[in-house]
Design a protein around this motif. Structure first.
Motif, PDB file in Angstrom:
ATOM      1  N   GLY A 199     -19.338 -73.776 -17.109  1.00  0.00           N
ATOM      2  CA  GLY A 199     -19.313 -72.413 -17.636  1.00  0.00           C
ATOM      3  C   GLY A 199     -18.928 -72.350 -19.099  1.00  0.00           C
ATOM      4  O   GLY A 199     -18.452 -71.311 -19.579  1.00  0.00           O
ATOM      5  N   SER A 200     -19.131 -73.450 -19.816  1.00  0.00           N
ATOM      6  CA  SER A 200     -18.651 -73.540 -21.202  1.00  0.00           C
ATOM      7  C   SER A 200     -19.329 -72.532 -22.123  1.00  0.00           C
ATOM      8  O   SER A 200     -20.490 -72.169 -21.943  1.00  0.00           O
ATOM      9  CB  SER A 200     -18.842 -74.959 -21.746  1.00  0.00           C
ATOM     10  OG  SER A 200     -20.155 -75.416 -21.526  1.00  0.00           O
ATOM     11  N   LEU A 201     -18.561 -72.089 -23.110  1.00  0.00           N
ATOM     12  CA  LEU A 201     -19.024 -71.082 -24.065  1.00  0.00           C
ATOM     13  C   LEU A 201     -19.653 -71.754 -25.277  1.00  0.00           C
ATOM     14  O   LEU A 201     -18.976 -72.430 -26.052  1.00  0.00           O
ATOM     15  CB  LEU A 201     -17.841 -70.211 -24.507  1.00  0.00           C
ATOM     16  CG  LEU A 201     -18.116 -69.166 -25.593  1.00  0.00           C
ATOM     17  CD1 LEU A 201     -19.128 -68.134 -25.105  1.00  0.00           C
ATOM     18  CD2 LEU A 201     -16.814 -68.485 -26.004  1.00  0.00           C
ATOM     19  N   GLY A 202     -20.965 -71.578 -25.430  1.00  0.00           N
ATOM     20  CA  GLY A 202     -21.689 -72.072 -26.593  1.00  0.00           C
ATOM     21  C   GLY A 202     -22.457 -70.934 -27.226  1.00  0.00           C
ATOM     22  O   GLY A 202     -22.294 -69.771 -26.848  1.00  0.00           O
ATOM     23  N   ILE A 203     -23.326 -71.270 -28.173  1.00  0.00           N
ATOM     24  CA  ILE A 203     -24.053 -70.203 -28.867  1.00  0.00           C
ATOM     25  C   ILE A 203     -25.020 -69.465 -27.926  1.00  0.00           C
ATOM     26  O   ILE A 203     -25.239 -68.267 -28.069  1.00  0.00           O
ATOM     27  CB  ILE A 203     -24.799 -70.729 -30.108  1.00  0.00           C
ATOM     28  CG1 ILE A 203     -25.751 -71.874 -29.734  1.00  0.00           C
ATOM     29  CG2 ILE A 203     -23.820 -71.174 -31.174  1.00  0.00           C
ATOM     30  CD1 ILE A 203     -26.600 -72.355 -30.917  1.00  0.00           C
ATOM     31  N   GLY A 204     -25.583 -70.179 -26.947  1.00  0.00           N
ATOM     32  CA  GLY A 204     -26.474 -69.530 -25.993  1.00  0.00           C
ATOM     33  C   GLY A 204     -25.743 -68.490 -25.163  1.00  0.00           C
ATOM     34  O   GLY A 204     -26.216 -67.370 -24.967  1.00  0.00           O
ATOM     35  N   ALA A 205     -24.564 -68.861 -24.658  1.00  0.00           N
ATOM     36  CA  ALA A 205     -23.750 -67.930 -23.882  1.00  0.00           C
ATOM     37  C   ALA A 205     -23.265 -66.783 -24.756  1.00  0.00           C
ATOM     38  O   ALA A 205     -23.241 -65.617 -24.328  1.00  0.00           O
ATOM     39  CB  ALA A 205     -22.567 -68.670 -23.255  1.00  0.00           C
ATOM     40  N   GLY A 206     -22.879 -67.099 -26.003  1.00  0.00           N
ATOM     41  CA  GLY A 206     -22.419 -66.057 -26.919  1.00  0.00           C
ATOM     42  C   GLY A 206     -23.495 -65.032 -27.203  1.00  0.00           C
ATOM     43  O   GLY A 206     -23.236 -63.814 -27.200  1.00  0.00           O
ATOM     44  N   GLU A 207     -24.719 -65.501 -27.435  1.00  0.00           N
ATOM     45  CA  GLU A 207     -25.829 -64.584 -27.691  1.00  0.00           C
ATOM     46  C   GLU A 207     -26.137 -63.733 -26.454  1.00  0.00           C
ATOM     47  O   GLU A 207     -26.477 -62.558 -26.569  1.00  0.00           O
ATOM     48  CB  GLU A 207     -27.078 -65.377 -28.097  1.00  0.00           C
ATOM     49  CG  GLU A 207     -27.045 -65.922 -29.513  1.00  0.00           C
ATOM     50  CD  GLU A 207     -27.079 -64.808 -30.557  1.00  0.00           C
ATOM     51  OE1 GLU A 207     -27.668 -63.756 -30.297  1.00  0.00           O
ATOM     52  OE2 GLU A 207     -26.507 -65.023 -31.641  1.00  0.00           O
ATOM     53  N   THR A 208     -26.009 -64.334 -25.283  1.00  0.00           N
ATOM     54  CA  THR A 208     -26.231 -63.584 -24.045  1.00  0.00           C
ATOM     55  C   THR A 208     -25.197 -62.477 -23.894  1.00  0.00           C
ATOM     56  O   THR A 208     -25.527 -61.342 -23.517  1.00  0.00           O
ATOM     57  CB  THR A 208     -26.173 -64.529 -22.832  1.00  0.00           C
ATOM     58  OG1 THR A 208     -27.208 -65.520 -22.966  1.00  0.00           O
ATOM     59  CG2 THR A 208     -26.372 -63.769 -21.532  1.00  0.00           C
ATOM     60  N   PHE A 209     -23.950 -62.786 -24.188  1.00  0.00           N
ATOM     61  CA  PHE A 209     -22.884 -61.785 -24.105  1.00  0.00           C
ATOM     62  C   PHE A 209     -23.157 -60.636 -25.081  1.00  0.00           C
ATOM     63  O   PHE A 209     -23.034 -59.462 -24.716  1.00  0.00           O
ATOM     64  CB  PHE A 209     -21.537 -62.436 -24.429  1.00  0.00           C
ATOM     65  CG  PHE A 209     -20.359 -61.527 -24.247  1.00  0.00           C
ATOM     66  CD1 PHE A 209     -19.608 -61.564 -23.082  1.00  0.00           C
ATOM     67  CD2 PHE A 209     -19.984 -60.631 -25.244  1.00  0.00           C
ATOM     68  CE1 PHE A 209     -18.515 -60.714 -22.901  1.00  0.00           C
ATOM     69  CE2 PHE A 209     -18.896 -59.781 -25.081  1.00  0.00           C
ATOM     70  CZ  PHE A 209     -18.161 -59.824 -23.904  1.00  0.00           C
ATOM     71  N   VAL A 210     -23.537 -60.979 -26.307  1.00  0.00           N
ATOM     72  CA  VAL A 210     -23.811 -59.944 -27.314  1.00  0.00           C
ATOM     73  C   VAL A 210     -24.968 -59.055 -26.866  1.00  0.00           C
ATOM     74  O   VAL A 210     -24.915 -57.825 -26.988  1.00  0.00           O
ATOM     75  CB  VAL A 210     -24.117 -60.598 -28.675  1.00  0.00           C
ATOM     76  CG1 VAL A 210     -24.621 -59.553 -29.677  1.00  0.00           C
ATOM     77  CG2 VAL A 210     -22.873 -61.291 -29.235  1.00  0.00           C
ATOM     78  N   LYS A 211     -26.020 -59.684 -26.327  1.00  0.00           N
ATOM     79  CA  LYS A 211     -27.166 -58.889 -25.863  1.00  0.00           C
ATOM     80  C   LYS A 211     -26.764 -57.965 -24.717  1.00  0.00           C
ATOM     81  O   LYS A 211     -27.193 -56.808 -24.659  1.00  0.00           O
ATOM     82  CB  LYS A 211     -28.305 -59.806 -25.420  1.00  0.00           C
ATOM     83  CG  LYS A 211     -29.529 -59.025 -24.957  1.00  0.00           C
ATOM     84  CD  LYS A 211     -30.732 -59.906 -24.709  1.00  0.00           C
ATOM     85  CE  LYS A 211     -31.935 -59.070 -24.302  1.00  0.00           C
ATOM     86  NZ  LYS A 211     -33.156 -59.889 -24.088  1.00  0.00           N
ATOM     87  N   ALA A 212     -25.936 -58.455 -23.815  1.00  0.00           N
ATOM     88  CA  ALA A 212     -25.483 -57.629 -22.691  1.00  0.00           C
ATOM     89  C   ALA A 212     -24.679 -56.434 -23.183  1.00  0.00           C
ATOM     90  O   ALA A 212     -24.845 -55.308 -22.687  1.00  0.00           O
ATOM     91  CB  ALA A 212     -24.650 -58.474 -21.730  1.00  0.00           C
ATOM     92  N   ALA A 213     -23.812 -56.663 -24.165  1.00  0.00           N
ATOM     93  CA  ALA A 213     -23.018 -55.568 -24.727  1.00  0.00           C
ATOM     94  C   ALA A 213     -23.926 -54.526 -25.377  1.00  0.00           C
ATOM     95  O   ALA A 213     -23.730 -53.312 -25.218  1.00  0.00           O
ATOM     96  CB  ALA A 213     -22.029 -56.127 -25.746  1.00  0.00           C
ATOM     97  N   GLN A 214     -24.937 -54.991 -26.098  1.00  0.00           N
ATOM     98  CA  GLN A 214     -25.875 -54.079 -26.745  1.00  0.00           C
ATOM     99  C   GLN A 214     -26.693 -53.301 -25.715  1.00  0.00           C
ATOM    100  O   GLN A 214     -26.990 -52.123 -25.912  1.00  0.00           O
ATOM    101  CB  GLN A 214     -26.797 -54.875 -27.674  1.00  0.00           C
ATOM    102  CG  GLN A 214     -26.073 -55.459 -28.889  1.00  0.00           C
ATOM    103  CD  GLN A 214     -26.936 -56.417 -29.691  1.00  0.00           C
ATOM    104  OE1 GLN A 214     -27.972 -56.909 -29.217  1.00  0.00           O
ATOM    105  NE2 GLN A 214     -26.521 -56.702 -30.919  1.00  0.00           N
TER     106      GLN A 214
END
Length: 307
Positions: free
Chosen positions: A151-166
């Motif tokens: 479940g490590s946090l990388g740029i792919g996961a970070g971008e997914t989180f940002v898209k979900a927030a948007q």
């Protein structure tokens, strides 16, 4: 010249005679009826707490909660299905990012690790997004999958989180996340650590829009994830006996040279100290989440009607 005697020799069977058991010779159809059937290797699952072997269909029916109460780790599809009404939801695609941006040297190439994780989980990265209704309340839900490289946090996961927030802001609905992570992804170095700041900024947009952000902490949630978006919720729920902490118990004990109390870093321990609001079993999570989201959205609905 006399021929040497051969002991224990049996006369060869006629070539025309088929070697069959007595039951097959009497009733040929019976053999097919009792033919050996393939049994799935994972038909029985071992309880991590008691060691008890549990029949897999029974475990699936119980949402992967063992009779002892152990909440086993589950994947993205299962989590979304258990959370949304009638198991119905819309998958929102995650952004496609460049793999291995740092060309990280390792005993096994990072690209190979990513390919293996994608094949075993069926997901692009450690986070995935779903949209649907929880007890009638629309919501955007992010699920973090520990099976994808911890479940490590990388740029792919970070971008997914940002898209979900948007997406939550665009649709005007609450934002919910199920966390499960060992922390930042070492193969992406500083780029991984930067996601802690980026996800925090994305949450500022959610909160500026007056939308709820609810965190459900699952086993385990640790490291940089706990130090960022996992602790920024309006409400923090947790599954029973989940391990929640920044660093491991052994590291802390070696640092402070003291023995930590029993249950340290478990969700029940953290409820008593105000770090978690409520421990909720998996089967009750949809009802609790739905109630919380409806309550938190009541103020926004009044503002919308007044405008």
């Amino acid at each position: 010249m006399a021929m040497a005697e051969t002991k224990n020799e049996k006369p060869a069977r006629p070539a025309s005679r088929e070697r069959r058991g007595w039951l097959a010779r009497i009733a040929p159809g019976v053999r097919n009826a009792f033919a050996k059937r393939e049994t799935p290797e994972n038909l029985w699952v071992k309880c991590p707490d008691t060691g008890e072997m549990i029949y897999r269909p029974d475990l699936e029916a119980a949402q992967w909660v063992t009779p002892s109460g152990s909440h086993m780790r589950i994947g993205v599809a299962q989590r979304l299905r258990y959370t949304f009404d009638d198991g119905q939801f819309e998958r929102i695609a995650s952004p496609v990012m460049t793999d291995d941006p740092l060309k990280f040297p390792d005993e096994r190439p990072y690209n190979e690790r990513l390919k293996a994780a994608r094949k075993s989980t069926g997901e692009q990265d450690s986070m995935a997004i779903g949209y649907g209704h929880i007890q009638g309340q629309p919501a955007v839900v992010v699920v973090q999958d520990f099976a994808f490289m911890g479940g490590s946090l990388g740029i792919g996961a970070g971008e997914t989180f940002v898209k979900a927030a948007q997406e939550a802001v665009k649709r005007g609905v609450p934002f919910v996340i199920f966390t499960a992570s060992g922390g930042a992804r070492m193969q992406e170095g500083t780029l991984s650590l930067m996601q802690m700041a980026r996800t925090t900024l994305a949450l500022n947009e959610v909160k500026a829009a007056g939308l709820p952000y609810v965190v459900v902490l699952t086993d385990p949630t640790t490291g940089g994830v706990l130090a960022s978006y996992a602790m920024l919720g309006d409400i923090h729920l947790a599954e029973p006996n989940a391990t929640l902490g920044f660093s491991g118990r052994r590291v802390i004990e070696q640092t402070i040279r003291e023995t930590l109390p029993p249950g340290f870093q478990k969700s029940e321990f953290l409820v008593e100290r105000g770090m978690v609001d409520k421990v909720v079993s998996r089967s009750e999570l949809p009802a609790v989440l739905g109630s919380i989201l409806k309550t938190l959205m009541m103020g926004r609905e009044r503002l919308s009607s007044a405008a």
